[in-house]
Design a protein around this motif. Sequence first.
Motif, mmCIF file in Angstrom:
data_model
loop_
_atom_site.group_PDB
_atom_site.id
_atom_site.type_symbol
_atom_site.label_atom_id
_atom_site.label_comp_id
_atom_site.label_asym_id
_atom_site.label_seq_id
_atom_site.Cartn_x
_atom_site.Cartn_y
_atom_site.Cartn_z
ATOM 1 N N MET A 131 56.693 -84.091 81.386
ATOM 2 C CA MET A 131 57.143 -85.526 81.958
ATOM 3 C C MET A 131 56.276 -86.269 82.741
ATOM 4 O O MET A 131 55.343 -85.548 83.459
ATOM 5 N N ALA A 132 56.369 -87.579 82.628
ATOM 6 C CA ALA A 132 55.556 -88.377 83.685
ATOM 7 C C ALA A 132 55.642 -87.826 85.178
ATOM 8 O O ALA A 132 57.022 -87.696 85.407
ATOM 9 N N GLY A 133 54.799 -87.771 85.723
ATOM 10 C CA GLY A 133 54.743 -87.318 87.166
ATOM 11 C C GLY A 133 54.422 -85.940 87.579
ATOM 12 O O GLY A 133 54.300 -85.422 88.504
ATOM 13 N N ASP A 134 54.536 -85.357 86.469
ATOM 14 C CA ASP A 134 53.817 -83.779 86.543
ATOM 15 C C ASP A 134 52.652 -83.737 87.069
ATOM 16 O O ASP A 134 51.850 -84.680 86.620
ATOM 17 N N VAL A 135 52.213 -82.801 87.990
ATOM 18 C CA VAL A 135 50.967 -82.398 88.348
ATOM 19 C C VAL A 135 50.599 -81.007 87.663
ATOM 20 O O VAL A 135 51.159 -80.163 88.348
ATOM 21 N N ILE A 136 49.582 -80.803 87.072
ATOM 22 C CA ILE A 136 49.271 -79.355 86.268
ATOM 23 C C ILE A 136 48.064 -78.995 86.317
ATOM 24 O O ILE A 136 47.114 -80.093 86.410
ATOM 25 N N THR A 137 47.782 -77.887 86.183
ATOM 26 C CA THR A 137 46.422 -77.373 86.090
ATOM 27 C C THR A 137 46.033 -77.220 84.477
ATOM 28 O O THR A 137 47.230 -76.844 83.840
ATOM 29 N N LEU A 138 45.032 -77.375 84.149
ATOM 30 C CA LEU A 138 44.455 -76.783 82.755
ATOM 31 C C LEU A 138 43.416 -75.686 83.049
ATOM 32 O O LEU A 138 42.353 -76.150 83.756
ATOM 33 N N GLU A 139 43.384 -74.591 82.672
ATOM 34 C CA GLU A 139 42.390 -73.438 83.070
ATOM 35 C C GLU A 139 42.019 -72.715 82.069
ATOM 36 O O GLU A 139 42.427 -71.506 82.276
ATOM 37 N N PRO A 140 41.439 -72.939 81.103
ATOM 38 C CA PRO A 140 41.074 -71.902 80.027
ATOM 39 C C PRO A 140 40.028 -71.112 80.720
ATOM 40 O O PRO A 140 39.273 -71.432 81.537
ATOM 41 N N GLY A 141 39.843 -69.826 80.024
ATOM 42 C CA GLY A 141 38.933 -68.975 80.626
ATOM 43 C C GLY A 141 38.330 -67.803 79.559
ATOM 44 O O GLY A 141 39.396 -67.767 78.719
ATOM 45 N N LEU A 142 37.354 -67.215 79.730
ATOM 46 C CA LEU A 142 36.928 -66.030 78.783
ATOM 47 C C LEU A 142 36.498 -64.739 79.584
ATOM 48 O O LEU A 142 35.678 -65.235 80.576
ATOM 49 N N TYR A 143 36.815 -63.608 79.503
ATOM 50 C CA TYR A 143 36.668 -62.446 80.118
ATOM 51 C C TYR A 143 36.247 -61.381 79.582
ATOM 52 O O TYR A 143 36.449 -61.363 78.215
ATOM 53 N N ARG A 144 35.757 -60.260 80.229
ATOM 54 C CA ARG A 144 35.572 -58.840 79.542
ATOM 55 C C ARG A 144 35.623 -58.064 80.700
ATOM 56 O O ARG A 144 34.680 -58.214 81.842
ATOM 57 N N HIS A 145 36.466 -57.055 80.690
ATOM 58 C CA HIS A 145 36.503 -56.030 81.852
ATOM 59 C C HIS A 145 35.303 -55.347 82.182
ATOM 60 O O HIS A 145 34.528 -54.877 81.062
ATOM 61 N N GLY A 146 34.815 -55.225 83.385
ATOM 62 C CA GLY A 146 33.593 -54.554 83.593
ATOM 63 C C GLY A 146 32.499 -55.318 83.359
ATOM 64 O O GLY A 146 31.195 -54.851 83.588
ATOM 65 N N PHE A 147 32.393 -56.535 82.921
ATOM 66 C CA PHE A 147 31.167 -57.272 82.676
ATOM 67 C C PHE A 147 31.323 -58.777 83.510
ATOM 68 O O PHE A 147 30.474 -59.028 84.179
ATOM 69 N N GLY A 148 32.227 -59.502 83.035
ATOM 70 C CA GLY A 148 32.375 -60.771 83.903
ATOM 71 C C GLY A 148 33.218 -61.816 83.457
ATOM 72 O O GLY A 148 34.075 -61.425 82.484
ATOM 73 N N THR A 155 56.512 -87.596 94.415
ATOM 74 C CA THR A 155 56.724 -88.843 95.203
ATOM 75 C C THR A 155 55.329 -89.439 95.763
ATOM 76 O O THR A 155 54.349 -88.581 95.597
ATOM 77 N N GLU A 156 55.285 -90.515 96.203
ATOM 78 C CA GLU A 156 53.927 -91.123 96.431
ATOM 79 C C GLU A 156 53.308 -90.390 97.446
ATOM 80 O O GLU A 156 52.223 -90.086 97.752
ATOM 81 N N LEU A 157 54.302 -89.743 98.659
ATOM 82 C CA LEU A 157 53.687 -88.997 99.726
ATOM 83 C C LEU A 157 52.947 -87.741 99.230
ATOM 84 O O LEU A 157 52.082 -87.403 99.728
ATOM 85 N N GLU A 158 53.740 -87.166 98.320
ATOM 86 C CA GLU A 158 53.309 -86.006 97.741
ATOM 87 C C GLU A 158 51.990 -85.923 96.970
ATOM 88 O O GLU A 158 50.997 -85.121 97.207
ATOM 89 N N LEU A 159 52.122 -87.245 96.027
ATOM 90 C CA LEU A 159 50.567 -87.515 95.426
ATOM 91 C C LEU A 159 49.444 -87.701 96.228
ATOM 92 O O LEU A 159 48.439 -87.240 96.006
ATOM 93 N N ASP A 160 49.923 -88.491 97.329
ATOM 94 C CA ASP A 160 48.658 -88.622 98.393
ATOM 95 C C ASP A 160 48.221 -87.284 98.947
ATOM 96 O O ASP A 160 46.893 -87.353 99.112
#
Length: 386
Positions: free
Chosen positions: A333-350, A131-136
Amino acid sequence: MDLLIFGDTDRCPELRHELPLHVGDAFVYAETGGRRVAVVWSIEGDRISVVEPSVEIVPSETISVDDLIEAGVDYYEIDAAHAVRSVQSLGITRARVPGAFPLQVADALRAAGIELVTDQRFFDLRRRRKTELELDGIRRATRGAEAGMRAIAELLARSEAGDGGRSLDGEPLTSELLRDAADAAFAEHGCRGDDMIVAHGAQAADGHHQGAGRLANDDVIVCDLFPRDLESTCFSDMTRTFSVGTADPELAGWHEHTLAALEHVRGLVAPGADGAELYREVCRFYEGLGYPTRLSAPEGTVLREGFNHGLGHGVGLDVHEAPALSKRGHELMAGDVITLEPGLYRHGFGGVRLEDLVLVTDDGCETLTDFPYDLDPARSVVQTAR
């Protein structure tokens, strides 16, 4: 089929979507026979009528349980009994309910002969087009997230190498101090962030490690901020990765490739796109650069390096909600709010992660997050000051 929700508007997103105001005590909300009805304490009903005049208010005081109290019915059974009488007063015999419908109330309703059909898909679809209230509210929370990220970047940029790790104004620079700075920035924007991630060093390889302790002189910091707008109770969600001291060349390469992955998939976001296919596309992108992903890993194995999580999720009244962008996904669908969050990791390193919040529009998408992607916090501070 009739619709039934039982809860309060702070903890039940399905109910907050229907009634966008604070009601802290659980009550019955129903849609039946063309009516929208709330069986709620009268003082709450007055406020509901101002916000949603189409909702019929039945004061809960008129649904008496005094006879049960006088008969010595257990204290913990009274609320469920009141819910049963409330639903019966509306003539409901069969209703669709969300997946998190309270079990005790569900048991009491079913024992009284009222059929409940769990249908989370139905409720998710009602909420996905914001809704507009939610988007705000999401936009306000996003401005708060950006302010929190800037506060972190400013402290990182001011910090200096010291004995035993980085220092700020003569004191150790810690994840805890950085989170406090972000939290103060959230408050200035009418938000709160009870949880956030400011994880450094090897902690950054754990996607949900909140972060703890003093930063090393040469360190990487993954900052994942998801404040909640107090007025609307809607969330935002964003992640940036910073480096202090001398940047590790491998991590710098991960950052470059992750930013490229983010920009690649952003261009594919549109109504009708399959969230699972968007995830697979990012996996293919990373695999083409030689990184392992959950798709390339043998089935049933634990992946401790590479791209080892989903691509994104919906954000709104919950910080994690439909649609999903992972091995299992929804059609956007139009109106969805989503994240896009790619990432790379190595355990014990960072690790490295970048995350933007995106609104799916009729012809593509709008990026709601507005913050630089630089590894160098000082450059981010300069760019946000323009």
